[in-house]
Design a protein around this motif. Structure first.
Motif, PDB file in Angstrom:
ATOM      1  N   LEU A 110      87.303  13.654  46.838  1.00 54.16           N
ATOM      2  CA  LEU A 110      87.924  13.960  48.124  1.00 54.16           C
ATOM      3  C   LEU A 110      87.303  13.121  49.228  1.00 54.16           C
ATOM      4  N   ALA A 111      88.110  12.792  50.232  1.00 57.07           N
ATOM      5  CA  ALA A 111      87.632  12.050  51.400  1.00 57.07           C
ATOM      6  C   ALA A 111      87.022  12.985  52.443  1.00 57.07           C
ATOM      7  N   ALA A 112      87.435  14.255  52.436  1.00 58.86           N
ATOM      8  CA  ALA A 112      86.883  15.251  53.373  1.00 58.86           C
ATOM      9  C   ALA A 112      87.366  16.634  52.981  1.00 58.86           C
ATOM     10  N   ILE A 113      86.571  17.626  53.341  1.00 53.58           N
ATOM     11  CA  ILE A 113      86.979  19.034  53.309  1.00 53.58           C
ATOM     12  C   ILE A 113      86.803  19.541  54.729  1.00 53.58           C
ATOM     13  N   VAL A 114      87.833  20.188  55.246  1.00 57.73           N
ATOM     14  CA  VAL A 114      87.806  20.749  56.599  1.00 57.73           C
ATOM     15  C   VAL A 114      88.013  22.247  56.453  1.00 57.73           C
ATOM     16  N   SER A 115      87.015  23.031  56.831  1.00 62.72           N
ATOM     17  CA  SER A 115      87.063  24.467  56.597  1.00 62.72           C
ATOM     18  C   SER A 115      87.023  25.272  57.890  1.00 62.72           C
ATOM     19  N   SER A 116      87.999  26.168  58.002  1.00 64.36           N
ATOM     20  CA  SER A 116      88.011  27.148  59.094  1.00 64.36           C
ATOM     21  C   SER A 116      87.790  28.549  58.526  1.00 64.36           C
ATOM     22  N   LEU A 117      87.206  28.630  57.336  1.00 66.92           N
ATOM     23  CA  LEU A 117      86.944  29.921  56.720  1.00 66.92           C
ATOM     24  C   LEU A 117      85.894  30.688  57.520  1.00 66.92           C
ATOM     25  N   PRO A 118      86.026  31.998  57.591  1.00 68.74           N
ATOM     26  CA  PRO A 118      85.007  32.813  58.268  1.00 68.74           C
ATOM     27  C   PRO A 118      83.813  33.042  57.339  1.00 68.74           C
ATOM     28  N   LEU A 119      82.989  32.011  57.158  1.00 70.06           N
ATOM     29  CA  LEU A 119      81.925  32.071  56.162  1.00 70.06           C
ATOM     30  C   LEU A 119      80.948  33.223  56.375  1.00 70.06           C
ATOM     31  N   PHE A 120      80.684  33.579  57.609  1.00 68.81           N
ATOM     32  CA  PHE A 120      79.694  34.629  57.861  1.00 68.81           C
ATOM     33  C   PHE A 120      80.159  36.021  57.423  1.00 68.81           C
ATOM     34  N   THR A 121      81.417  36.154  56.994  1.00 66.46           N
ATOM     35  CA  THR A 121      81.874  37.440  56.453  1.00 66.46           C
ATOM     36  C   THR A 121      81.518  37.570  54.974  1.00 66.46           C
ATOM     37  N   GLN A 122      80.932  36.525  54.396  1.00 63.24           N
ATOM     38  CA  GLN A 122      80.579  36.513  52.977  1.00 63.24           C
ATOM     39  C   GLN A 122      79.063  36.467  52.809  1.00 63.24           C
ATOM     40  N   PRO A 123      78.573  36.941  51.662  1.00 62.73           N
ATOM     41  CA  PRO A 123      77.129  36.850  51.404  1.00 62.73           C
ATOM     42  C   PRO A 123      76.663  35.398  51.328  1.00 62.73           C
ATOM     43  N   THR A 124      75.395  35.188  51.619  1.00 65.37           N
ATOM     44  CA  THR A 124      74.818  33.848  51.646  1.00 65.37           C
ATOM     45  C   THR A 124      75.055  33.080  50.353  1.00 65.37           C
ATOM     46  N   ASP A 125      74.876  33.726  49.199  1.00 64.50           N
ATOM     47  CA  ASP A 125      75.030  33.004  47.933  1.00 64.50           C
ATOM     48  C   ASP A 125      76.472  32.541  47.709  1.00 64.50           C
ATOM     49  N   PHE A 147      83.369  25.074  60.929  1.00 62.44           N
ATOM     50  CA  PHE A 147      83.004  25.527  62.266  1.00 62.44           C
ATOM     51  C   PHE A 147      82.517  26.968  62.187  1.00 62.44           C
ATOM     52  N   SER A 148      81.787  27.364  63.204  1.00 63.83           N
ATOM     53  CA  SER A 148      81.404  28.773  63.337  1.00 63.83           C
ATOM     54  C   SER A 148      81.080  29.054  64.799  1.00 63.83           C
ATOM     55  N   TYR A 149      81.005  30.325  65.094  1.00 64.13           N
ATOM     56  CA  TYR A 149      80.652  30.789  66.433  1.00 64.13           C
ATOM     57  C   TYR A 149      79.162  31.104  66.531  1.00 64.13           C
ATOM     58  N   ALA A 150      78.436  30.971  65.440  1.00 63.92           N
ATOM     59  CA  ALA A 150      77.050  31.415  65.367  1.00 63.92           C
ATOM     60  C   ALA A 150      76.067  30.361  65.872  1.00 63.92           C
ATOM     61  N   LEU A 151      74.871  30.817  66.184  1.00 60.13           N
ATOM     62  CA  LEU A 151      73.793  29.927  66.606  1.00 60.13           C
ATOM     63  C   LEU A 151      73.186  29.182  65.428  1.00 60.13           C
ATOM     64  N   VAL A 152      73.299  29.762  64.248  1.00 59.59           N
ATOM     65  CA  VAL A 152      72.705  29.182  63.040  1.00 59.59           C
ATOM     66  C   VAL A 152      73.813  28.713  62.108  1.00 59.59           C
ATOM     67  N   PRO A 153      73.503  27.761  61.219  1.00 55.46           N
ATOM     68  CA  PRO A 153      74.541  27.264  60.315  1.00 55.46           C
ATOM     69  C   PRO A 153      74.934  28.325  59.277  1.00 55.46           C
ATOM     70  N   PRO A 154      76.171  28.275  58.803  1.00 56.99           N
ATOM     71  CA  PRO A 154      76.609  29.217  57.773  1.00 56.99           C
ATOM     72  C   PRO A 154      75.826  29.052  56.469  1.00 56.99           C
ATOM     73  N   VAL A 155      75.418  27.818  56.175  1.00 53.99           N
ATOM     74  CA  VAL A 155      74.572  27.511  55.027  1.00 53.99           C
ATOM     75  C   VAL A 155      73.494  26.562  55.536  1.00 53.99           C
ATOM     76  N   ARG A 156      72.260  26.934  55.303  1.00 50.87           N
ATOM     77  CA  ARG A 156      71.147  26.120  55.804  1.00 50.87           C
ATOM     78  C   ARG A 156      71.009  24.821  54.997  1.00 50.87           C
ATOM     79  N   GLU A 157      70.531  23.783  55.665  1.00 55.92           N
ATOM     80  CA  GLU A 157      70.314  22.485  55.029  1.00 55.92           C
ATOM     81  C   GLU A 157      69.331  22.623  53.867  1.00 55.92           C
TER      82      GLU A 157
END
Length: 187
Positions: A110-125, A147-157
């Motif tokens: 793939l050349a890119a994945i663009v996600s508007s999923l609400p990741l923070f509604t799911q567990p970290t794993d 994207f997210s509305y949070a101060l921290v990333p949905p998945v940490r580096e």
């Protein structure tokens, strides 16, 4: 626009964990996400959680060919709407957390994945598993854009596995949001 907000609110009221927001992303956020795409790169582009198509429209305005874009949407109402609004793109109704089930085996990077999923509604794993599966499907250096509305990333580096960059706050979005860009670390 008001009609889309009504659709979005109804979907959110029916299943807030699947939709994650009460209104669609704003055009400034959509453009910011699409700007991380390089339309001239070979390979398909996958959009996760397109909703009413605000980000879809920005991706196409960025110069991505309709034949290269596949959108994966969970809600059947949104899937029907996307197929009417964007008849030339591929729209798949399914659970984006199951990329293999929605897209099949990875044939072309793939050349890119663009996600508007609400990741923070799911567990970290589960969030981490999605990003890792997405990165495996991407060409080396290609972005997984979230994207997210949070101060921290949905998945940490995770240095050595993938890097993470972030945009500044997009304050003309309600609520303000930021874009997180994951890229697989080059071996």
């Amino acid at each position: 626009m008001l009609l889309d907000e009504g659709r979005f609110f109804r979907q959110w009221a029916g299943n807030p964990l699947a939709v994650g927001a009460i209104t669609p992303s704003g055009p400034d956020l959509a453009r910011a996400m699409a700007n991380y795409i390089e339309p001239s790169l070979p390979g398909p582009i996958v959009e996760l959680g397109p909703g009413t198509g605000v980000v879809t429209k920005a991706i196409l305005a960025r110069g991505v060919e309709t034949a290269k874009l596949t959108s994966v949407e969970y809600a059947s109402d949104f899937t029907d709407l996307l197929r009417k609004r964007f008849p030339a793109i591929t729209v798949v109704q399914g659970d984006a957390y199951d990329l293999h089930g929605c897209l099949g085996a990875a044939e072309t990077p793939l050349a890119a994945i663009v996600s508007s999923l609400p990741l923070f509604t799911q567990p970290t794993d589960k969030r981490r598993a999605l990003v890792l599966e997405g990165l495996e499907r991407l060409a080396p250096g290609a972005p997984f854009i979230q994207f997210s509305y949070a101060l921290v990333p949905p998945v940490r580096e995770e240095p050595g596995l993938f890097s993470l960059a972030r945009s500044g706050w997009i304050v003309r979005n309600m609520p303000p949001a930021r874009v997180w860009v994951y890229r697989r670390t080059q071996a």
